[in-house]
Design an enzyme around this catalytic site. Structure first.
Site, PDB file in Angstrom:
ATOM      1  N   ARG A   1       0.568  -1.163   0.005  1.00  0.00           N
ATOM      2  CA  ARG A   1      -0.046  -0.135  -0.085  1.00  0.00           C
ATOM      3  C   ARG A   1       0.782   1.492  -0.248  1.00  0.00           C
ATOM      4  NH1 ARG A   1      -3.472   2.989   4.034  1.00  0.00           N
ATOM      5  NH2 ARG A   1      -5.226   3.600   2.859  1.00  0.00           N
TER       6      ARG A   1
ATOM      7  N   ILE B   1      -7.363   7.608  -1.115  1.00  0.00           N
ATOM      8  CA  ILE B   1      -7.117   6.090  -0.940  1.00  0.00           C
ATOM      9  C   ILE B   1      -7.860   5.748   0.351  1.00  0.00           C
ATOM     10  CG2 ILE B   1      -4.695   6.215   0.138  1.00  0.00           C
ATOM     11  CD1 ILE B   1      -4.068   3.789  -1.158  1.00  0.00           C
ATOM     12  N   SER B   2      -8.761   4.735   0.149  1.00  0.00           N
ATOM     13  CA  SER B   2      -9.536   4.447   1.144  1.00  0.00           C
ATOM     14  C   SER B   2      -8.913   3.736   2.435  1.00  0.00           C
ATOM     15  CB  SER B   2     -10.662   3.414   0.726  1.00  0.00           C
ATOM     16  OG  SER B   2     -11.746   4.105  -0.243  1.00  0.00           O
ATOM     17  N   GLN B   3      -9.477   3.960   3.768  1.00  0.00           N
ATOM     18  CA  GLN B   3      -9.036   3.403   4.958  1.00  0.00           C
ATOM     19  C   GLN B   3      -8.830   1.537   4.408  1.00  0.00           C
ATOM     20  OE1 GLN B   3     -12.087   3.651   7.807  1.00  0.00           O
ATOM     21  NE2 GLN B   3     -10.966   2.367   9.387  1.00  0.00           N
TER      22      GLN B   3
END
Length: 229
Positions: free
Chosen positions: A44, A70-72
């Site tokens: 990530r 960018i999502s959790q």
């Protein structure tokens, strides 16, 4: 003399990925071993700016520019788990963003088709995916709410932006038995919904609340003033 931040090693990032899985995902109910393995493997930190890499495995969303994020990790894991991706599935992703979720999907599916409306994000995501050797991914720039008709139908569709409703074009592009996972609600808060296509229509399920950027397009929210590219 200014002190430069130390460089973190690949081993340190690997430890942080494992901790992310063990401390953020598993305790909150993510149980699909394929999803956990993919998120424990995909780096990530390579999908965010270098200045943010120290925070890449934290339990929150991070900015990626152009008012996008960018999502959790937990939300990515939850939505992908709800998608129930099989190894031969054809998956349509709406909202490529950084390309991180695209990489996770590519680790699980047969083929991934991903649409991003912001060209500069799509170009960067494509470069990252190629650098990591992620294959079986097709990217395009356009209105994600229209789907990808010439490649339809899809076994699975996932939307990484908040929609005011279930977009009709995406529902129409699902295979019988297919699943659509999408945040639905107002412009500040949504609920993750799953639409499952059956012989008599669609059955829907509701899950966690979330807060995504707006799904912009003809079957989503209107284009904001001040276009980005």
């Amino acid at each position: 003399m200014a002190v430069m931040p130390r460089q973190r090693s690949a081993d340190e990032f690997a430890i942080r990925r494992r901790q992310m899985v063990e401390r953020q995902l598993v305790p909150r109910g993510i149980a699909d071993e394929r999803v956990l393995a993919a998120m424990g493997r995909i780096p990530r930190h390579l999908f965010v700016e270098e200045a943010l890499r120290a925070k890449a495995y934290s339990d929150n969303a991070l900015p990626i520019g152009l008012k996008q994020s960018i999502s959790q990790p937990y939300i990515v894991a939850l939505m992908v788990e709800l998608l129930r991706v099989g190894p031969h599935d054809r998956v349509l992703e709406i909202g490529t963003g950084s390309g991180y979720q695209t990489a996770v999907l590519a680790a699980l599916a047969g083929t991934v088709y991903s649409i991003e409306r912001l060209r500069s994000l799509a170009v960067l995501a494509k470069s990252r995916l190629e650098d990591l050797g992620v294959d079986r991914v097709h990217l395009r720039v356009g209105d994600g709410t229209a789907g990808w008709p010439e490649e339809a139908p899809f076994d699975r569709i996932i939307v990484a932006a908040g929609s005011p409703s279930l977009p009709a074009p995406l529902l129409a592009q699902l295979e019988p038995g297919g699943r659509l996972v999408i945040p639905v609600g107002d412009q500040k808060r949504q609920t993750i919904r799953v639409a499952i296509k059956g012989p008599a229509g669609f059955r829907t399920e509701q899950y966690d609340q979330c807060a995504f950027v707006k799904l912009i397009g003809d079957a989503g929210w209107d284009e904001p003033s001040g276009r980005h590219s």
